[in-house]
Scaffold this motif. Structure first.
Motif, short mmCIF file in Angstrom:
data_model
loop_
_atom_site.label_atom_id
_atom_site.label_comp_id
_atom_site.label_asym_id
_atom_site.label_seq_id
_atom_site.Cartn_x
_atom_site.Cartn_y
_atom_site.Cartn_z
N PHE A 9 39.79 34.51 43.80
CA PHE A 9 38.36 34.18 43.66
C PHE A 9 38.13 33.41 42.38
O PHE A 9 38.62 33.78 41.32
CB PHE A 9 37.50 35.46 43.60
N THR A 17 34.68 37.63 36.36
CA THR A 17 35.23 37.81 37.70
C THR A 17 36.23 38.96 37.70
O THR A 17 36.24 39.80 38.61
CB THR A 17 35.87 36.51 38.20
N HIS A 66 31.82 38.70 45.78
CA HIS A 66 32.09 37.44 45.05
C HIS A 66 30.88 36.50 45.11
O HIS A 66 30.45 35.96 44.09
CB HIS A 66 33.33 36.77 45.63
#
Length: 166
Positions: A9, A17, A66
Motif C-alpha cells: 500500500f 501507513t 487504506h
C-alpha cells in the motif's frame, strides 16, 4: 501463522501507513519503505508491504482501510513521493482488487485515484524510522498526523483494531 499473504500500500507518508496497518488484528508484519511497480521499478514511492492472515482480516477490509486513511481521491503536488496505489504480488489478486475498487467507487462522488499495480521492487526505509508511531506516540508528528488516523480506525473499523493500541 497459516494463510499469510502480502499486499503493498502506498498513498501517504510511510510512517502513517505503517502505523495504520500495524495496529490491525491479523497483520503479522509491516515493512516500511519504498515500492516501485513492475515495469517501472526505478519509480519508487513511499509505501509498505503488509503481511496479513487472510483468515483474520480480509483483503477487502485492508483496501477499505487504506482508502479511508489517505487522500485516495485527491491528486496533489507530492504524488510522485506518495503514489496512491495497491501493489499486488499474485496475479489473481489483480481482478479481485479491481472489483473491490469498483465497489468502493460506487459509494463516492469523487473518483478514486488509487492505482492497482503489480509489485516490482521494494527498498526498506532506514531502520531508525521503523515502528515510528508505536515507538513514541507522543512525538508531534505522531500526534498531528498519525493519531487522527488511528482514531478513525477505532471508530470505523473497531472490530479490526488490536486492543493494545492506546
Amino acid at each position: 501463522m497459516q494463510n499469510v499473504r502480502k499486499i503493498g500500500f502506498g498513498g501517504g507518508c510511510h510512517w502513517c501507513t505503517e502505523a495504520v496497518f500495524m495496529v490491525l488484528k491479523g497483520v503479522a508484519k509491516v515493512e516500511q519503505g519504498f515500492i516501485g511497480p513492475q515495469g517501472d521499478i526505478d519509480n519508487l514511492s513511499e509505501a509498505v508491504i503488509v503481511h496479513y492472515n487472510a483468515e483474520v482480516i480480509e483483503l477487502k477490509d485492508l483496501v477499505a482501510i487504506h482508502l479511508d486513511t489517505h487522500q485516495s481521491t485527491q491528486n496533489h503536488s507530492m504524488r510522485h513521493k506518495y503514489r496512491s496505489a495497491v501493489y499486488y504480488f499474485m496475479k489473481e489478486d489483480e481482478e479481485f482488487l479491481k472489483l473491490i475498487m469498483n465497489e468502493f467507487q460506487k459509494e463516492l462522488s469523487t473518483p478514486i485515484i488509487t492505482s492497482i499495480l503489480p509489485f516490482g521492487q521494494f527498498k526498506s526505509s532506514e531502520e531508525k524510522f521503523h515502528n515510528y508511531y508505536l515507538s513514541d506516540i507522543e512525538k508531534p508528528f505522531c500526534k498531528t498526523h498519525i493519531s487522527p488516523k488511528i482514531q478513525l480506525l477505532k471508530e470505523k473499523y473497531a472490530e479490526h483494531v488490536a486492543t493494545k493500541v492506546s
